[in-house]
Scaffold this active site. Sequence first.
Site, mmCIF file in Angstrom:
data_model
loop_
_atom_site.group_PDB
_atom_site.id
_atom_site.type_symbol
_atom_site.label_atom_id
_atom_site.label_comp_id
_atom_site.label_asym_id
_atom_site.label_seq_id
_atom_site.Cartn_x
_atom_site.Cartn_y
_atom_site.Cartn_z
ATOM 1 N N ARG A 138 -13.408 -8.831 1.743
ATOM 2 C CA ARG A 138 -11.991 -8.613 1.451
ATOM 3 C C ARG A 138 -11.200 -9.869 1.828
ATOM 4 O O ARG A 138 -10.291 -10.282 1.110
ATOM 5 C CB ARG A 138 -11.450 -7.411 2.252
ATOM 6 C CG ARG A 138 -11.978 -6.053 1.833
ATOM 7 C CD ARG A 138 -11.414 -5.597 0.504
ATOM 8 N NE ARG A 138 -9.965 -5.517 0.490
ATOM 9 C CZ ARG A 138 -9.246 -4.477 0.944
ATOM 10 N NH1 ARG A 138 -9.853 -3.418 1.431
ATOM 11 N NH2 ARG A 138 -7.921 -4.493 0.873
ATOM 12 N N GLN A 194 -10.119 -4.024 -3.351
ATOM 13 C CA GLN A 194 -11.423 -3.586 -2.844
ATOM 14 C C GLN A 194 -12.518 -3.819 -3.885
ATOM 15 O O GLN A 194 -13.612 -4.285 -3.552
ATOM 16 C CB GLN A 194 -11.363 -2.107 -2.474
ATOM 17 C CG GLN A 194 -12.651 -1.586 -1.867
ATOM 18 C CD GLN A 194 -12.951 -2.199 -0.513
ATOM 19 O OE1 GLN A 194 -12.139 -2.136 0.380
ATOM 20 N NE2 GLN A 194 -14.130 -2.801 -0.351
ATOM 21 N N CYS A 240 -16.254 1.483 0.615
ATOM 22 C CA CYS A 240 -15.099 0.643 0.970
ATOM 23 C C CYS A 240 -14.714 0.785 2.435
ATOM 24 O O CYS A 240 -14.049 -0.082 2.981
ATOM 25 C CB CYS A 240 -13.923 0.954 0.058
ATOM 26 S SG CYS A 240 -13.243 2.611 0.257
ATOM 27 N N ASP A 271 -17.148 7.159 -1.750
ATOM 28 C CA ASP A 271 -15.939 7.019 -0.936
ATOM 29 C C ASP A 271 -15.652 8.395 -0.325
ATOM 30 O O ASP A 271 -16.311 9.389 -0.676
ATOM 31 C CB ASP A 271 -14.783 6.546 -1.842
ATOM 32 C CG ASP A 271 -13.514 6.196 -1.080
ATOM 33 O OD1 ASP A 271 -13.563 6.037 0.155
ATOM 34 O OD2 ASP A 271 -12.452 6.094 -1.732
ATOM 35 N N ARG A 278 0.886 -1.184 0.000
ATOM 36 C CA ARG A 278 0.000 0.000 0.000
ATOM 37 C C ARG A 278 0.915 1.222 0.000
ATOM 38 O O ARG A 278 1.709 1.399 0.923
ATOM 39 C CB ARG A 278 -0.907 -0.001 1.230
ATOM 40 C CG ARG A 278 -1.602 1.345 1.434
ATOM 41 C CD ARG A 278 -2.716 1.308 2.449
ATOM 42 N NE ARG A 278 -3.874 0.617 1.913
ATOM 43 C CZ ARG A 278 -5.098 0.688 2.444
ATOM 44 N NH1 ARG A 278 -5.313 1.427 3.522
ATOM 45 N NH2 ARG A 278 -6.090 0.026 1.899
ATOM 46 N N HIS A 313 -7.322 0.692 -6.415
ATOM 47 C CA HIS A 313 -7.532 -0.162 -5.233
ATOM 48 C C HIS A 313 -8.207 -1.466 -5.709
ATOM 49 O O HIS A 313 -9.360 -1.730 -5.396
ATOM 50 C CB HIS A 313 -8.413 0.578 -4.226
ATOM 51 C CG HIS A 313 -8.383 0.014 -2.834
ATOM 52 N ND1 HIS A 313 -7.611 -1.075 -2.474
ATOM 53 C CD2 HIS A 313 -9.050 0.384 -1.698
ATOM 54 C CE1 HIS A 313 -7.796 -1.334 -1.195
ATOM 55 N NE2 HIS A 313 -8.655 -0.480 -0.701
HETATM 56 N N1 NVA Z 1 -9.935 6.514 -1.446
HETATM 57 C C1 NVA Z 1 -9.534 6.162 -0.103
HETATM 58 C C2 NVA Z 1 -9.752 4.701 0.131
HETATM 59 C C3 NVA Z 1 -9.395 4.230 1.516
HETATM 60 C C4 NVA Z 1 -9.570 2.755 1.696
HETATM 61 C C5 NVA Z 1 -8.076 6.546 0.121
HETATM 62 O O1 NVA Z 1 -7.269 6.319 -0.779
HETATM 63 O O2 NVA Z 1 -7.759 7.075 1.182
HETATM 64 N N1 CP Z 2 -11.184 -0.269 2.498
HETATM 65 C C1 CP Z 2 -9.919 -0.307 2.926
HETATM 66 O O1 CP Z 2 -8.979 -0.561 2.164
HETATM 67 O O2 CP Z 2 -9.775 -0.090 4.262
HETATM 68 P P1 CP Z 2 -8.425 0.154 5.076
HETATM 69 O O3 CP Z 2 -7.891 1.502 4.660
HETATM 70 O O4 CP Z 2 -8.831 0.100 6.509
HETATM 71 O O5 CP Z 2 -7.430 -0.927 4.732
#
Ligand code: NVA
Ligand code: CP
Length: 307
Positions: A289, A135, A261, A221, A105, A132
Site C-alpha cells: 500500500r 487496495q 486486504c 475479505d 475514506r 477500494h
Molecule cells: N470491506 C472492508 C474493507 C476494510 C479495509 C470494509 O469496507 O470494512
Molecule cells: N486494508 C485497509 O484498507 O486497511 P485499513 O482499514 O486498516 O486502512
Amino acid sequence: MSAPRHYLQFKDLTRGEYEYLFERARWIKEKFKRYEPYHPLFDRTLVMIFEKASTRTRLSFEAGMHQLGGSAIYLNTRDSQLGRGEPVEDAAQVISRMSDIVMIRTFEQEIVERFAAQSRVPIINGLTNEFHPCQILADIFTFIEQRGCIQGKTVAWVGDSNNMCNTWLQAAEVLDFQVNVATPPGYEVDFSRLGMRGTEHCRAFSDPIAACAGVDLVTTDVWTSMGFEAENEARKQAFADWCVDADMMAAARPEAVFMHCLPAHRGEEVTAEVIDGPQSVVWDEAENRLHVQKALMEFLLLGRIDN
Ligand code: NVA
Ligand code: CP
C-alpha cells in the site's frame, strides 16, 4: 487552472497508466529499501479525511507523503465540522484551497464524487462502501511481484460482494483478467453499481471450491464491512460455508497465492492455516500500500516522470 486528475474508482486510470504506475512503484520501493531519500513532493500537503476507522490506509498515506518530502494532515468526522453537517461541497472548496491532494475514506461513493466535483486538487478514494481502488492497486502490484503479469490470469473472490469485490471486477476489465466470484445466495454482485462495459471478465459460482478450481489467486475479505455492522449476525450465518480453507487452496493452482486486504478474522472468512500459511502474501500486500500510493500521489501531482 486545468482540471485535476482524481482516483475515485479503479477504472479512472487506463491500462497504460497502470503499467506506468506498477513500474514506478517498483522503482520507488527499491529506492526506499536502499534508504535513498526521494522528495519529489517537497512542500506539498496531503489532507486525509476519515469517516471510518483505519490502520493501514492512514499509516501508508501519512508515512508515504512524509517519505516523498511533503506533509500530511489527518481529519476525522468526530472532531471536524464534517461530522456536524457542513455540506460536502463547501468542505471540498475550503480543503482544496489549503492543500495539494486529498484522500477520503467515507460511506457512499457519491460523497467522494461530490467532493471531487468541487475540488481544485486531486482526490483519492481511500475506501467507500462501493470501492477500494488503492487496495486493489497494491494487490495487483503484489501479484506482479510474486507471479508476473496478471493479464489472462484468474482470481477467485470468495465471500461478500463488497467494495473489494467490486474493485477487483473493475480491475479485471481494465487489465484483462478473470474473476470467479463465489457469494452466498442474496449477496451476489450488483453490476448496475459498477459502471463496467460488460460482465465477460466475471463468472459467478454458488460453490466456493468450484470458484477456486485452477485459479492463480484466492482472495477474500470480512463478512461484514464497516457501516454494515447491524447485519453482522445474519451475515455470520449466511457466510458460514464461505471460509477460505485448505480445501479451497488445494483446488487452486499449486503456485496460487492468497490475499486479504486486512484486518482479518481468523476462523470466519479465512482459516489461520491459510492466512498464516506458505501461500499467503498478506504482509507484502499490506506493505505495498505504501509503495503504490507513493507512485499514485506522484503521478496525480506531477504526471509521468522519466528517470
Ligand atoms: N470491506 C472492508 C474493507 C476494510 C479495509 C470494509 O469496507 O470494512
Ligand atoms: N486494508 C485497509 O484498507 O486497511 P485499513 O482499514 O486498516 O486502512
